[in-house]
Design a protein around this motif. Structure first.
Motif, PDB file in Angstrom:
ATOM      1  N   ARG A 192      40.501  37.907  27.413  1.00 35.14           N
ATOM      2  CA  ARG A 192      39.418  38.745  27.900  1.00 35.14           C
ATOM      3  C   ARG A 192      38.187  37.755  28.273  1.00 35.14           C
ATOM      4  O   ARG A 192      37.402  38.322  28.982  1.00 35.14           O
ATOM      5  N   THR A 193      38.037  36.568  27.877  1.00 39.47           N
ATOM      6  CA  THR A 193      37.119  35.618  28.410  1.00 39.47           C
ATOM      7  C   THR A 193      37.397  35.449  29.733  1.00 39.47           C
ATOM      8  O   THR A 193      36.335  35.463  30.655  1.00 39.47           O
ATOM      9  N   LEU A 194      38.502  35.200  30.244  1.00 43.33           N
ATOM     10  CA  LEU A 194      38.656  34.977  31.640  1.00 43.33           C
ATOM     11  C   LEU A 194      38.375  36.302  32.591  1.00 43.33           C
ATOM     12  O   LEU A 194      37.918  36.142  33.593  1.00 43.33           O
ATOM     13  N   THR A 201      47.470  34.923  31.684  1.00 42.46           N
ATOM     14  CA  THR A 201      46.184  35.941  31.800  1.00 42.46           C
ATOM     15  C   THR A 201      46.369  36.733  32.859  1.00 42.46           C
ATOM     16  O   THR A 201      46.386  38.345  32.422  1.00 42.46           O
ATOM     17  N   VAL A 202      46.672  36.433  34.001  1.00 40.13           N
ATOM     18  CA  VAL A 202      46.939  37.408  35.086  1.00 40.13           C
ATOM     19  C   VAL A 202      48.072  38.201  34.544  1.00 40.13           C
ATOM     20  O   VAL A 202      48.079  39.370  34.975  1.00 40.13           O
ATOM     21  N   ALA A 203      49.209  37.711  34.131  1.00 38.90           N
ATOM     22  CA  ALA A 203      50.342  38.503  33.922  1.00 38.90           C
ATOM     23  C   ALA A 203      49.996  39.624  32.848  1.00 38.90           C
ATOM     24  O   ALA A 203      50.417  40.850  33.058  1.00 38.90           O
ATOM     25  N   ALA A 204      49.214  39.247  32.061  1.00 36.00           N
ATOM     26  CA  ALA A 204      48.646  40.081  30.728  1.00 36.00           C
ATOM     27  C   ALA A 204      47.951  41.349  31.178  1.00 36.00           C
ATOM     28  O   ALA A 204      48.103  42.277  31.079  1.00 36.00           O
ATOM     29  N   LEU A 205      46.992  40.857  32.223  1.00 37.25           N
ATOM     30  CA  LEU A 205      46.161  41.761  32.757  1.00 37.25           C
ATOM     31  C   LEU A 205      46.742  42.897  33.545  1.00 37.25           C
ATOM     32  O   LEU A 205      46.597  44.071  33.849  1.00 37.25           O
ATOM     33  N   THR A 206      47.833  42.295  34.416  1.00 40.64           N
ATOM     34  CA  THR A 206      48.774  43.259  35.147  1.00 40.64           C
ATOM     35  C   THR A 206      49.646  44.091  34.434  1.00 40.64           C
ATOM     36  O   THR A 206      49.531  45.267  34.569  1.00 40.64           O
ATOM     37  N   ASP A 207      50.016  43.807  33.277  1.00 37.61           N
ATOM     38  CA  ASP A 207      50.776  44.527  32.276  1.00 37.61           C
ATOM     39  C   ASP A 207      49.675  45.706  31.710  1.00 37.61           C
ATOM     40  O   ASP A 207      50.284  46.751  31.416  1.00 37.61           O
ATOM     41  N   GLU A 208      48.684  45.257  31.372  1.00 35.95           N
ATOM     42  CA  GLU A 208      47.390  46.177  30.984  1.00 35.95           C
ATOM     43  C   GLU A 208      47.277  47.476  31.911  1.00 35.95           C
ATOM     44  O   GLU A 208      47.180  48.549  31.813  1.00 35.95           O
ATOM     45  N   ALA A 209      47.341  47.032  33.096  1.00 32.97           N
ATOM     46  CA  ALA A 209      47.074  47.738  34.437  1.00 32.97           C
ATOM     47  C   ALA A 209      48.181  48.691  34.469  1.00 32.97           C
ATOM     48  O   ALA A 209      48.108  50.012  34.680  1.00 32.97           O
ATOM     49  N   VAL A 210      49.547  48.227  34.191  1.00 25.44           N
ATOM     50  CA  VAL A 210      50.661  49.160  34.280  1.00 25.44           C
ATOM     51  C   VAL A 210      50.558  50.117  33.090  1.00 25.44           C
ATOM     52  O   VAL A 210      50.793  51.328  33.038  1.00 25.44           O
ATOM     53  N   SER A 258      44.026  51.054  43.111  1.00 24.36           N
ATOM     54  CA  SER A 258      42.784  51.665  42.979  1.00 24.36           C
ATOM     55  C   SER A 258      42.017  51.136  41.602  1.00 24.36           C
ATOM     56  O   SER A 258      40.735  51.609  41.557  1.00 24.36           O
ATOM     57  N   GLY A 259      42.806  50.961  40.569  1.00 24.05           N
ATOM     58  CA  GLY A 259      42.160  50.785  39.164  1.00 24.05           C
ATOM     59  C   GLY A 259      41.210  49.537  39.198  1.00 24.05           C
ATOM     60  O   GLY A 259      41.506  48.603  39.847  1.00 24.05           O
ATOM     61  N   LYS A 260      40.473  49.607  38.168  1.00 25.03           N
ATOM     62  CA  LYS A 260      39.740  48.475  37.972  1.00 25.03           C
ATOM     63  C   LYS A 260      40.408  47.161  37.541  1.00 25.03           C
ATOM     64  O   LYS A 260      40.273  46.220  38.140  1.00 25.03           O
ATOM     65  N   THR A 261      41.192  47.446  36.585  1.00 30.64           N
ATOM     66  CA  THR A 261      42.088  46.511  36.164  1.00 30.64           C
ATOM     67  C   THR A 261      42.984  45.933  37.194  1.00 30.64           C
ATOM     68  O   THR A 261      43.124  44.505  37.526  1.00 30.64           O
ATOM     69  N   ALA A 262      43.621  46.520  37.760  1.00 35.10           N
ATOM     70  CA  ALA A 262      44.515  46.396  39.117  1.00 35.10           C
ATOM     71  C   ALA A 262      43.637  45.652  40.076  1.00 35.10           C
ATOM     72  O   ALA A 262      44.443  44.697  40.566  1.00 35.10           O
ATOM     73  N   LEU A 263      42.541  46.107  40.473  1.00 35.83           N
ATOM     74  CA  LEU A 263      41.651  45.127  41.637  1.00 35.83           C
ATOM     75  C   LEU A 263      41.418  44.002  40.919  1.00 35.83           C
ATOM     76  O   LEU A 263      41.307  42.902  41.863  1.00 35.83           O
ATOM     77  N   LEU A 264      41.007  43.891  39.709  1.00 26.71           N
ATOM     78  CA  LEU A 264      40.715  42.663  39.191  1.00 26.71           C
ATOM     79  C   LEU A 264      41.892  41.547  39.268  1.00 26.71           C
ATOM     80  O   LEU A 264      41.854  40.520  39.740  1.00 26.71           O
ATOM     81  N   CYS A 265      43.021  42.161  38.725  1.00 30.66           N
ATOM     82  CA  CYS A 265      44.260  41.288  38.867  1.00 30.66           C
ATOM     83  C   CYS A 265      44.606  40.837  40.397  1.00 30.66           C
ATOM     84  O   CYS A 265      45.054  39.756  40.662  1.00 30.66           O
ATOM     85  N   LEU A 266      44.712  41.782  41.315  1.00 26.78           N
ATOM     86  CA  LEU A 266      44.735  41.533  42.695  1.00 26.78           C
ATOM     87  C   LEU A 266      43.757  40.566  43.177  1.00 26.78           C
ATOM     88  O   LEU A 266      44.166  39.481  43.966  1.00 26.78           O
ATOM     89  N   ALA A 267      42.585  40.729  42.880  1.00 30.20           N
ATOM     90  CA  ALA A 267      41.540  39.657  43.347  1.00 30.20           C
ATOM     91  C   ALA A 267      41.792  38.143  42.796  1.00 30.20           C
ATOM     92  O   ALA A 267      41.654  37.115  43.277  1.00 30.20           O
ATOM     93  N   MET A 268      42.227  38.314  41.431  1.00 27.91           N
ATOM     94  CA  MET A 268      42.513  37.249  40.629  1.00 27.91           C
ATOM     95  C   MET A 268      43.537  36.284  41.474  1.00 27.91           C
ATOM     96  O   MET A 268      43.582  35.213  41.746  1.00 27.91           O
ATOM     97  N   TYR A 322      55.996  30.386  36.263  1.00 24.57           N
ATOM     98  CA  TYR A 322      56.430  30.980  37.374  1.00 24.57           C
ATOM     99  C   TYR A 322      57.084  32.522  37.425  1.00 24.57           C
ATOM    100  O   TYR A 322      56.605  33.248  38.280  1.00 24.57           O
ATOM    101  N   GLN A 323      57.707  32.712  36.524  1.00 28.01           N
ATOM    102  CA  GLN A 323      58.147  34.018  36.300  1.00 28.01           C
ATOM    103  C   GLN A 323      57.201  34.988  35.979  1.00 28.01           C
ATOM    104  O   GLN A 323      57.126  36.081  36.577  1.00 28.01           O
ATOM    105  N   ALA A 324      56.238  34.693  35.263  1.00 28.35           N
ATOM    106  CA  ALA A 324      54.930  35.506  34.853  1.00 28.35           C
ATOM    107  C   ALA A 324      54.294  35.799  35.954  1.00 28.35           C
ATOM    108  O   ALA A 324      53.918  36.909  36.466  1.00 28.35           O
TER     109      ALA A 324
END
Length: 1653
Positions: free
Chosen positions: A371-373, A463-472, A491-501, A533-535
């Motif tokens: 959340r913080t990140l 965190t990136v992996a968790a946010l990606t799972d959230e987007a899924v 196109s989603g907000k979380t998905a764009l955030l993850c892709l940007a990260m 690596y896996q995440a």
């Protein structure tokens, strides 16, 4: 109540303590006790001030003991709400006074009471009371005289007081009560992923908090409690900034203590600062300013070191800053940006290591909180105006990690880092030893910093992996396991955030993680990094970030297998230590060592591949190259794990864990491709394309390089092929779009020149085709295949057909396109395997298969023909029911082609057997089809013969047969028959014999299923023509001997294989074929003769068969003749017993045998050999047994004529057989075997005479010597008076002078030298075997025929008995005697049972019979029994047997015949008794000198005859059945006996006188003694007495005296008297006994004294 009791107890204690010095307190306490007893609850106590006053009074004394009691009781009253609110001020004043006391216990009790007040309903609402309460705590805290325990208690009490105040603010302001930020700092879990998970849970709580307070607006006004809390917050902030407090009435407090309280407030009461504007302003302007100032370092401002430079204070400042950034960054963006910039700046400055570690801990905390990140990245990095703080954090952490490359203690630091991760994984704190050196502390600090940096980077990754799972989860991204062809746009907000990260951070993270992974060896840190690596790789895959995905995959693959390529070693800066090994002469790939890091990296790679299989696409190549290398390592015998030293023994390696690692990795490797069934079809194609690409690259490399590298490439090709098969097997439900891709590559490999590749491709094709044909998908389609005609059904049927044909077509393409015999053989092997495993499942590809097999039959290579035939055999044995009806004809033609091929003989023979299998199948179709025709056309199938049942049909066969009509079945059968007939003329004996055998076995097995028209065609075209053609071929074949196969040379000469003499010519081989044909015809005629003889073509066939049999007997070989005879025998015998044989057939068979035997004398050589004649005779016997009812007199006579002809031919052709070989010819033995079978039945009773006369002619005729002897002897009339008076000693003993030879044979003029009187047989051996047969038949004959032939039988037996003279050691006379005895005994027994002779037999006939019997006894007993023989003629055993036989004959004559009620005439009885007398006279008639020389058996025989005379003359009342016949015999014998006894007695006296003193011979003594004793013991019947020569008066007297039983003694009285003077004592004693008996008979034994006077 317990509270009241405790309170009363305290009051009593107070009384006791104040009893002496403070009576007022004592009295008050007692009064309070009395008052307390009247109260019942705390509320009543609160209303009554007396109780409270006494305790306050006790405190006012300020005596420690009384104060302690008083404070304790006050605390209890407050806790139980037993104090009124109005007393608060007085109580606080009392507590203030006690706080100034020096006693520690009192001070502690005071603090406890203050805390109790704040926790009770007395909680101060106004600022003064609250300030007074807090002032008590602060005074004790800052008082230098206070003890440590008091000060620490005061600090804790103040902290709890602050918390209670702010809790009261939250309640008063109606804010959320949860303390979401409590705890200050997140404690570390056992792994980074655990920290992230805990942060995610906390983030969910914070989100809930934000949502709950989002509905409330920011408020400016405060309640009294809110204002009080705000006053407290301001004073605390001032104190933390080294200022003075206004409200708290304290000048200063330790900054760390105050800052710690502020940090607690900031983290625990977020809602207060978010909702209440005054609080928020204090936070923004005062607290943030305070923290910014505190963050500035001494190095920046050259400030002297103080409390602000201490680590504890820095930690508190950083924790407070962290809380503000974590909890208030959305509302304090500018302040947070400043804080973050200052934190990142610290990482660049040359500050103490502990300071940087504290900052790294804060940054790590941000990274571990998704959340913080997320908020930071959204608020800063995603805004162009703001600083990229998250990117800065990651880079700062990466710099710390990269610093390991330049540190002098890098190796030690990395070891410490691994230890820290290991400790964390185990859940324990990593710590140094107490005596650790400064260097160790430095290394530990550096390791701690690196650990924090690594954990921070991993936190970002997770965190990136968790946010990606959230987007899924929210649907913004597709799950990697979903089936889709093209990636969707994010196109989603979380998905764009993850892709940007990912785009912003992946390169920095990859560099840092790959560096630390390459340098680390600890299991825990390696595992954590690989999880990262896996995440991150999975997140990139879900986000379709191709470049980061491939980069992370490539980096991960470097850590899986240590690639032994020198170029890579030099160019790569990121190599694992496991890759550094010395060069070796062995294959580098064979010496691979897998480290634990490699194993974990491989597992990570598998996890990624499983997770991202649908999105990897071209990236599969990277994965597959690594998996291929792993596969080679797994299957390498030299591969090992790092835990096992290279020099360890094999046993140690096997006991280690490496093999478990290998097995796990192998299982994961297989599971990856097995899971392809869950992939999208496009993903499967991508995977197959990658495998094919890998294989093609390696194939190209193998043609260029050689040695170990070539072996590596072959291993990769093998891996690709095996995995393609695995994918195919796991995707059989959708194999159509994948088939061409897979099989096309296999065909390419099969065309390669490399032998290993070709074998690999053929094996892969085999497995692939079998997998497709055996799949449940195909079988379900076939089982539910449509039967309608709609467009949809036709489309489905086309798909099924195309799939099956596509599965088989690679084999056809491979066979016809390849020029390599090995490849073509491989395709045939695959076809064989397919047919063996899945042949029953094929439906639409049979035409292609049969076409391929037909072309194989014409191949010149033996291997190809063998393999093709194996497939055909599988089809014919197991797959006929699955072949379409229109392919059956092709199947028969293909089988015929293999039968006719000349490459391999065994294949031809087995193919012929397959034709039989085909007929079995077709016959089942005929049953089905004929049943339908019977219902419609009334056409019937020939009924079955011999009770055979038609074969039961399985459902599958019936279903298939239903598609074959009867006409088609007939054509198929005729096609098979034609093939077999043509093969029956093959030049190879084995082939034609097998074909002939199969043809007739097929007809015999399924003849009941053939129609009448089919049988007509079979007889006309196949059955009898086959015999004719084989006969013609046999006649035209060569008789030259064959030489066997040349095996080699010896001594310059060729050595050939031996061939049996029965098959060493072409003609003999054809004879064997003829034997098989005849056997087949016999089987057919035995099974279907009644039906076949009704056919028009049967007559001509039967005639040709009879002609062939006759010619075979006359001209053919023994084997063919026997087979021909057997053919006829089986036919006529099997049906004669059932009444199905026509008389004409029976007559024709007899005629064939007769003509064959008659003509056999005209042919030389082997014509009608003994074996053939034996077979004919056996057949005649069996034929008569089975067809008795069909024989009449003419046929029976003809039958006997054929047998007689065979016997006479044998005698003529084998006249010297006995002389040369000493045994009987085989034909005569056969005649003996069948004679018992030729018993005429009742309707053939007249044939008994013919049968007996035929048999009698084979026995010896009358010998002329016997006739001459009879002529010289002449008749005499003195037999009764003195039979031996005029005879010499030998002539008398022989007694032949009185034999009346009036026989038919006496008229023959033949001489003594003649052997036979007529054309009879001289074969005594034959006669020996024939006599028992004759006797047995005679005993079975009926009475009418028996008595007609009886005399002839006796005469013939007599002639056989007389052969004893010329052949005393021969068996003929013995068998004749036994047979003669049997006949007489049977006749006598029959007369005794029937009570006389048969009424149908005339008396004259019986007299003639008895006359023959008497003559035979007279001749045999007198002339041949009891005679002396040469000493060397017979052995002792044989002599005893002959003597026993003579005695048996005497017993039968004396005991059976003469004592039984026989119907013999009187004169016959006289002859029989006279014969006994003549035999008995031998001992007494001979001179004494001659008697001494006579053998013992002669004297015994004479004595036995004498005994029989005594037996016939005597009478025993108990045993004798007296009858008229017995009386007559007794009368005759008594006279003969008396004459013989008188002669013996007189002769004894004469011989005794002549000898003088010499003793008489023993035989004479035994004879005289027996006569005397027998006369004494003999008793005669009264009827016998009447014929004795006694005086009439004596007879009358003896008749009146009934007790007299020995009147015969009176006849010999004079002889007894003469013997009184004998020298022999025994004789005198016996005579004395006899004289006494005579006296008794005359009644003269009465003494004179007994008479009356």
């Amino acid at each position: 109540m317990a509270f009241m009791a405790v309170l009363e107890s305290d009051l009593r204690a107070l009384c006791a303590e104040a009893r002496r010095r403070y009576p007022a307190v004592k009295d008050g306490a007692e009064h309070a006790i009395l008052k307390l007893r009247s109260l019942s609850s705390p509320s009543e106590i609160a209303q009554n001030e007396d109780i409270l006053r006494i305790f306050l009074a006790a405190c006012e004394v300020k005596i420690v003991k009384l104060s302690v009691i008083g404070l304790s009781c006050l605390q209890k009253l407050i806790a139980h709400d037993a104090v009124a609110l109005s007393a608060l001020k007085e109580i606080l004043s009392t507590l203030k006074d006690h706080a100034e006391m020096a006693d520690e216990i009192v001070q502690l009790k005071t603090l406890q009471t203050v805390l109790t007040i704040l926790q009770s309903r007395l909680h101060p609402e106004d600022e003064d009371n609250m300030a007074q309460a807090l002032d008590i705590c602060l005074r004790l805290l800052e008082n230098n005289r206070s003890s440590d325990s008091v000060r620490s208690t005061a600090a804790a009490t103040f902290r709890q007081a602050v918390a209670l105040i702010f809790d009261h603010v939250v309640r008063a302001e109606s804010l959320p009560s949860g303390k979401f930020g409590s705890g200050g700092y997140i404690s570390r879990a056992s792994s980074v992923t655990g920290d992230v998970s805990r942060s995610i849970n906390l983030s969910e709580s914070l989100e809930h908090e934000s949502v709950s307070r989002g509905s409330e607006l920011v408020r400016e006004t405060l309640t009294r409690a809110g204002k009080l809390g705000l006053r407290l917050l301001e004073d605390l902030t001032a104190l933390a900034a080294s200022g003075s407090a206004i409200w708290l009435r304290v000048n200063s407090l330790p900054r760390s203590f105050v800052l710690d309280i502020l940090e607690f407030i900031l983290s625990s009461y977020v809602a207060v600062f978010i909702t209440l504007l005054p609080y928020k302003q204090v936070l923004r302007h005062q607290i943030c300013s305070l923290l910014m100032t505190s963050l500035r370092t001494d190095a920046e401002f050259n400030q002297p070191e103080g409390e602000a430079g201490e680590p504890s204070f820095r930690r508190l400042v950083l924790r407070s800053v962290a809380h503000i950034i974590r909890l208030y960054s959305s509302s304090l963006i500018t302040e947070c940006e400043v804080f973050l910039s200052m934190l990142l700046k610290v990482t660049f400055l040359d500050l103490p290591l502990w300071h940087r570690i504290l900052v790294l801990e804060v940054l790590r905390g941000f990274c571990l909180e998704p959340r913080t990140l997320r908020i930071l990245f959204q608020n800063f990095d995603m805004h162009l105006k703001n600083t990229n703080v998250v990117e800065g954090i990651v880079k700062a952490l990466a710099r710390v990690v990269s610093s390991v490359q330049v540190q002098e203690t890098s190796e030690e630091s990395l070891t410490a880092v691994a230890g820290m991760f290991s400790s964390k994984a185990k859940g324990i704190e990593w710590s140094l030893d107490n005596d650790a050196s400064n260097t160790a502390v430095l290394v530990a600090s550096e390791a701690h910093a690196i650990t924090l940096a690594v954990e921070g980077l991993l936190g970002v990754v997770f965190t990136v992996a968790a946010l990606t799972d959230e987007a899924v989860d929210v649907g913004e991204l597709e799950s990697p396991r979903c089936d889709y062809d093209l990636p969707n746009n994010c196109s989603g907000k979380t998905a764009l955030l993850c892709l940007a990260m990912v785009d912003s951070l992946w390169l920095t993270i990859l560099d840092a993680l790959s560096l630390i992974l390459s340098r680390s060896q600890g299991e825990a840190i390696v595992l954590e990094i690989l999880k990262g690596y896996q995440a991150f790789t999975q997140a990139c895959g879900v986000l379709h970030a191709v470049e980061p995905l491939n980069s992370f995959l490539a980096s991960l693959c470097k850590f899986t297998i240590n690639f032994p390529i020198e170029a890579e070693k030099k160019s790569s800066a990121l190599q694992s230590p496991g890759s550094k090994r010395s060069e070796s002469s062995v294959d580098q790939w064979d010496s691979v060592v897998l480290t634990p890091k490699n194993v974990q990296a491989l597992r990570t790679l598998f996890n990624i591949a499983h997770r991202l299989h649908n999105v990897l696409g071209p990236s599969w190549v990277l994965v597959l190259e690594t998996l291929a290398a792993l596969d080679r390592a797994i299957h390498s015998p030299h591969a090992t794990t790092q835990e096992v030293s290279p020099g360890a023994k094999k046993l140690m390696r096997e006991s280690s864990g490496q093999y478990s690692d290998f097995s796990i990795l192998s299982s994961l490797n297989s599971q990856l491709f097995e899971s392809s069934a869950l992939m999208h079809i496009s993903a499967v194609k991508s995977l197959l394309s990658a495998l094919r690409q890998l294989s093609e690259q390696c194939v190209s490399a193998t043609s260029i390089v050689s040695g170990p590298t070539s072996s590596q490439k072959l291993g990769s090709i093998t891996f690709s092929v095996e995995r393609m098969i695995s994918i195919l097997v796991n995707n059989l439900h959708r194999v159509e779009p994948l088939w061409d891709l897979v099989v096309g590559h296999f065909l390419e490999l099969a065309d390669k020149p490399n032998q290993h590749l070709r074998n690999m491709a053929l094996d892969a094709l085999d497995k692939s085709i079998c997998a497709v044909l055996g799949s449940d998908h195909l079988q379900e389609s076939l089982s539910t295949r449509p039967k309608g005609t709609s467009q949809t059904m036709e489309t489905m049927l086309t798909e099924i057909t195309s799939l099956e044909c596509a599965a088989i077509s690679p084999l056809r393409v491979l066979y016809f396109s390849s020029q390599s015999v090995e490849v073509r053989a491989g395709s045939l092997k695959i076809l064989l395997h397919v047919l063996e495993r899945h042949g029953e499942k094929l439906q639409y590809s049979w035409s292609n298969i049969l076409e391929m097999l037909r072309s194989v039959a014409d191949a010149s290579e033996k291997e190809l023909v063998t393999l093709g035939f194996q497939s055909l055999r599988v089809i014919m044995n197991d797959g006929l029911s699955n072949i379409p009806a229109d392919c059956l004809q092709v199947c028969v033609d293909v089988t015929g082609a293999y039968s006719a091929q000349k490459t391999e003989l065994n294949i031809s023979l087995t193919a012929i057997g397959l034709l039989w299998t085909t007929t079995d199948f077709i016959a089942k179709g005929i049953i089905h089809g004929s049943a339908e025709e019977k219902e419609t056309d009334g056409h019937s199938i020939p009924k079955q013969i011999d009770g055979q049942k038609p074969e039961e049909q399985t459902p599958s066969v019936v279903d298939q047969a239903s598609s074959i009509d009867t006409v088609h079945c007939d054509k198929l059968l005729f096609a098979v028959f034609s093939l077999l007939q043509n093969l029956g003329a093959d030049e190879r004996p084995e082939v034609r014999n097998s074909a002939v055998r199969t043809l007739f076995q097929t007809l015999g097995s399924h003849g009941q299923k053939l129609s009448e028209s089919m049988w007509e065609d079979c007889l006309r075209t196949y059955v009898f023509p086959t015999l004719d053609r084989a006969s013609h071929m046999a006649a035209a074949s060569s008789k030259d001997e064959w030489q066997g196969k040349e095996l080699g040379t010896r001594g310059g000469k060729a050595v050939h294989m031996l061939i049996h003499h029965s098959r060493n010519t072409a003609q003999k081989q054809w004879d064997e074929t003829l034997v098989l044909i005849l056997g087949g015809i016999a089987r057919i005629l035995r099974s279907f003769f009644p039906f076949l003889r009704s056919l028009s073509s049967f007559k001509s066939g039967w005639e040709s068969l009879l002609l062939f049999v006759e010619n075979s007997i006359l001209k053919g070989s023994k084997e063919v003749a026997l087979a021909a005879i057997n053919c006829l025998q089986i036919t006529v015998v099997s049906h004669a017993s059932k009444g199905n044989l026509p008389l004409a057939c029976l007559t024709s068979v007899l005629n064939v045998y007769k003509h064959a035997l008659q003509k056999s004398t005209n042919y030389g050589g082997n014509a009608a050999s003994n074996k053939v004649k034996q077979e004919i005779l056996h057949g005649l016997g069996e034929l008569y047994v089975q067809a008795r009812r069909m024989f009449d007199d003419h046929l029976y006579t003809q039958l006997l004529g054929v047998i007689d002809l065979a016997v006479k031919q044998t005698v003529i052709n084998n006249d010297n057989f006995e002389t040369e070989f000493g045994h009987m010819p085989p034909v005569l033995r056969t005649v003996l075997e069948i004679m018992p079978l030729l018993v005429p039945t009742e309707h053939l009773s007249s044939m008994w005479l013919i049968l007996f006369r035929d048999i009698l002619q084979y026995l010896p005729k009358l010998d002329s010597s016997l006739l001459e002897e009879g002529d010289e002897a002449g008749p005499t009339s003195t037999v009764d008076q003195n039979p031996d008076a005029n005879l010499g000693p030998y002539e008398r003993s022989n007694g032949t002078s009185s034999i009346p030879l009036k026989k038919k044979e006496a008229k023959s003029p033949s001489s003594r030298s003649s052997t036979v009187a007529t054309a009879a047989l001289p074969s005594y051996l034959f006669a020996e075997k024939l006599v028992p047969v004759l006797v047995d038949l005679f005993l079975k004959a009926p009475s009418i025929g028996k008595y007609i032939i009886y005399p002839e039988i006796i005469q013939s037996l007599g002639r056989s008995m007389t052969t004893r003279r010329d052949y005393p050691d021969g068996a003929l006379w013995r068998l004749a005697v036994e047979g003669f005895n049997r006949i007489l005994v049977d006749d006598v027994c029959r007369l005794a049972v029937d009570g006389g002779f048969d009424s149908n037999t005339t008396k004259t006939a019986r007299s003639r019979i008895w006359k023959e019997v008497a003559d035979l006894y007279e001749i045999f007993l007198v002339g041949y029994c009891g005679r002396p023989l040469p000493s060397d003629s017979l052995s002792t055993v044989v002599g005893k047997a002959d003597e026993s036989l003579e005695m048996t004959t005497l017993d039968i004559l004396g005991d059976k015949i003469l004592k039984s009620p026989v119907d013999a005439p009187y004169d016959i009885l006289q002859i029989l008794v006279s014969t006994l007398d003549r035999c008995a006279s031998r001992t007494c008639s001979l001179p004494v000198e001659t008697v001494e020389l006579m053998p013992l058996h002669c004297s015994r025989f004479s004595l036995r005859c004498l005994q029989k005379l005594f037996s016939l003359s005597s009478y025993e009342e108990k045993t004798d059945n007296w009858s008229l016949e017995r009386s007559e015999v007794s009368k005759i014998s008594i006279m003969v006996l008396m004459t013989r006894c008188e002669y013996i007695l007189k002769r004894f006296l004469i011989d005794e006188n002549d000898l003088g003193e010499r003793p008489l011979p023993t035989a004479r003594l035994e004879e005289i003694m027996y006569v005397l004793q027998a006369l004494a013991s003999m008793i005669i019947h009264s009827d016998t007495v009447s014929v004795l020569p006694l005086h009439p008066h004596l007879k009358t007297g003896l008749a009146e005296e009934k007790n007299n039983r020995r009147p015969h003694l009176l006849v010999l009285f004079s002889s007894f008297c003469e013997l009184v003077v004998s020298r022999e004592a025994r004789v005198r004693e016996s005579v004395q006994v006899l004289l006494k008996l005579v006296t008794k008979e005359l009644a003269l034994e009465t003494s004179l004294t007994s008479q009356p006077i």
